[in-house]
Design an enzyme around this catalytic site. Sequence first.
Site, short mmCIF file in Angstrom:
data_model
loop_
_atom_site.label_atom_id
_atom_site.label_comp_id
_atom_site.label_asym_id
_atom_site.label_seq_id
_atom_site.Cartn_x
_atom_site.Cartn_y
_atom_site.Cartn_z
N ILE A 1 16.28 36.86 67.95
CA ILE A 1 16.88 36.96 69.29
C ILE A 1 18.36 36.68 69.07
CG2 ILE A 1 16.34 34.51 69.79
CD1 ILE A 1 16.15 35.20 72.76
N SER A 2 19.22 37.50 69.65
CA SER A 2 20.66 37.34 69.42
C SER A 2 21.16 36.02 70.00
CB SER A 2 21.44 38.48 70.08
OG SER A 2 21.07 39.71 69.52
N GLN A 3 22.21 35.54 69.38
CA GLN A 3 22.89 34.33 69.86
C GLN A 3 23.43 34.60 71.28
OE1 GLN A 3 26.66 34.10 68.05
NE2 GLN A 3 26.65 31.87 67.87
N ARG B 1 15.62 32.04 78.90
CA ARG B 1 15.60 32.46 77.48
C ARG B 1 14.40 31.88 76.74
NH1 ARG B 1 18.74 31.11 72.44
NH2 ARG B 1 19.25 33.07 71.42
#
Length: 259
Positions: free
Chosen positions: A107-109, A81
């Site tokens: 950026i999504s959790q 990530r």
Amino acid sequence: MAQRIKDDAKAWQQKVRPANSNTRISWGGQVPKPKAAPVQTGAADNLGLNSERLRAHMVQRVRQLGITNEQVLGALAQIPRHQFVDQAFASRAYENDALPIGYGQTISQPWVVARMLAALCEAGVSQRVLEVGTGCGYQAAVMSRLFGQVFTVERVRPLYDLARSRIQALRLSNVQCHFGDGMLGWASKAPFDGIVVAAAGAAIPQTLLDQLTVGGKLIAPEGDKVQRLVMVTRSSVNRWERVPLEAVRFVPLKPGTQV
Ligand code: SAH
């Protein structure tokens, strides 16, 4: 781009953030086997050998938050990530947080990525899956470990360019990227067994629902100020069934493109 990231970082410190949900849920289900070969992360990544240990921690956290799908947890463990965020945020890449990626997007959790993908996997989706809202490309990379073919659409040109180059660098050859308005889906590649929408609109566009196979599933956040994840099943050519899930917080789904 660098200045935008800095501006975003400042807003972030001041906690003006379009944060994704940290709603807790419990989620049971079967444990299918991972399909794809290991990801080649390369030697030049900026957290070096530590990233594997940090990633294991992140996966453990997501598990504690109720995601038990081993296939999804395994996919999260494979994708670096930190390589999908600006270096200024790399040290925070393995916290269970949304982070700025420029252009007012995030950026999504990790939890929310896991939640949506677990829902699709457990509903039996495994082959052709469309993502609306590539962003930095992280979720598409995770999806590449779970589904046969991944199609992803982004409306902001610089984000699309960067995401595509990251996905190519990781040699995720089952991911195809497209620059365009994802509210229109990706007609030439339709139909899809699954669709996952990474930005929230007031209502789910009918065009997307029309690009599902019969039996296909779509998961999307829906709503304006108050948003909720919704799972939609296309049960026949002219029938879609909706199941509301938990409250979430996503960046907005917008029409058109931005160059
Ligand atoms: N999937 C990302 C999340 C990105 S945030 C991840 O891995 O973390 C949501 C993204 O949706 C933003 O990049 C935004 O530009 C994009 N987006 C919003 N509306 C869109 C649309 N109509 N078509 C395609 N992308 C859209």
